[in-house]
Scaffold this motif. Structure first.
Motif, PDB file in Angstrom:
ATOM      1  N   LEU A 256      33.913  43.552  48.711  1.00 24.97           N
ATOM      2  CA  LEU A 256      35.256  43.821  48.210  1.00 24.97           C
ATOM      3  C   LEU A 256      35.146  44.618  46.919  1.00 24.97           C
ATOM      4  O   LEU A 256      34.439  44.215  45.995  1.00 24.97           O
ATOM      5  CB  LEU A 256      35.984  42.492  47.955  1.00 24.97           C
TER       6      LEU A 256
ATOM      7  N   CYS B 294      40.003  40.113  52.463  1.00 23.87           N
ATOM      8  CA  CYS B 294      39.435  40.686  51.233  1.00 23.87           C
ATOM      9  C   CYS B 294      40.480  41.508  50.486  1.00 23.87           C
ATOM     10  O   CYS B 294      40.623  41.391  49.266  1.00 23.87           O
ATOM     11  CB  CYS B 294      38.225  41.552  51.547  1.00 23.87           C
ATOM     12  N   ARG B 295      41.201  42.332  51.219  1.00 29.69           N
ATOM     13  CA  ARG B 295      42.250  43.140  50.582  1.00 29.69           C
ATOM     14  C   ARG B 295      43.310  42.246  49.940  1.00 29.69           C
ATOM     15  O   ARG B 295      43.792  42.529  48.842  1.00 29.69           O
ATOM     16  CB  ARG B 295      42.899  44.080  51.589  1.00 29.69           C
TER      17      ARG B 295
ATOM     18  N   VAL C 215      37.374  47.776  50.946  1.00 25.63           N
ATOM     19  CA  VAL C 215      36.255  46.984  51.451  1.00 25.63           C
ATOM     20  C   VAL C 215      35.184  47.953  51.907  1.00 25.63           C
ATOM     21  O   VAL C 215      35.440  48.863  52.688  1.00 25.63           O
ATOM     22  CB  VAL C 215      36.698  46.069  52.607  1.00 25.63           C
TER      23      VAL C 215
END
Length: 158
Positions: free
Chosen positions: A112, A36-37, A107
């Motif tokens: 996100l 997600c990052r 997150v």
């Protein structure tokens, strides 16, 4: 017959290679949070570089885009159209000043969160704008993106 099969096989391999060109490569991503990052960092870099069309590769085929701006609420299910909407908001001529001055990726459990502030000069006037994005990610793609925008805030001298 054999040359025909060879041509069909080579064509299929070429199609597979081209199909994978837009897939994200997730370096050093061993967890959902890491991926997600990474997606958030790529999103911010595409906006910073004014490569808005490339945002589409971050979006899932089944996709929902919702955006709330001071002047409207926008909804789209089309990844290309959604990338085009973001481009329309931020695209400025090359001689105009445009840069991301602050950004963050986090997150929150399974969501996100992407945020950024942009400085832009348009027709000689300086502006700032901030956007907050909340995204649902599945299989390495954003499948739902909810965006809130501050609108373009004109900087004034005090």
């Amino acid at each position: 017959m054999i040359p025909v099969l060879f041509i069909l096989f080579a064509t299929a391999l070429n199609a597979q290679d081209k199909a994978g060109q837009n897939d994200l490569n997730f370096p050093n991503c061993s967890t959902f949070e890491d991926s997600c990052r990474y997606i958030g960092d790529v999103f911010i870099s595409k906006v910073a570089e004014k490569k808005f069309e490339e945002l589409e590769s971050l979006f899932a085929e089944k996709f929902l885009f919702r955006a709330l701006t001071p002047g409207s609420m926008v909804t789209s299910n089309d990844p290309a159209e959604s990338a085009g909407i973001i481009k329309k908001w931020f695209y400025v001529d090359d001689d105009e000043q445009y840069k991301i001055i602050d950004s963050d990726v986090n997150v929150l459990v399974d969501c996100l969160h992407i945020s950024y502030r942009i400085f832009e000069t348009y027709k000689g006037d300086p502006y700032r704008v901030e956007q907050q994005l909340y995204c649902e990610v599945s299989a390495g793609k954003i499948r739902k993106l909810s965006l809130v925008c501050s609108g373009f805030r004109k900087l004034t001298e005090n």
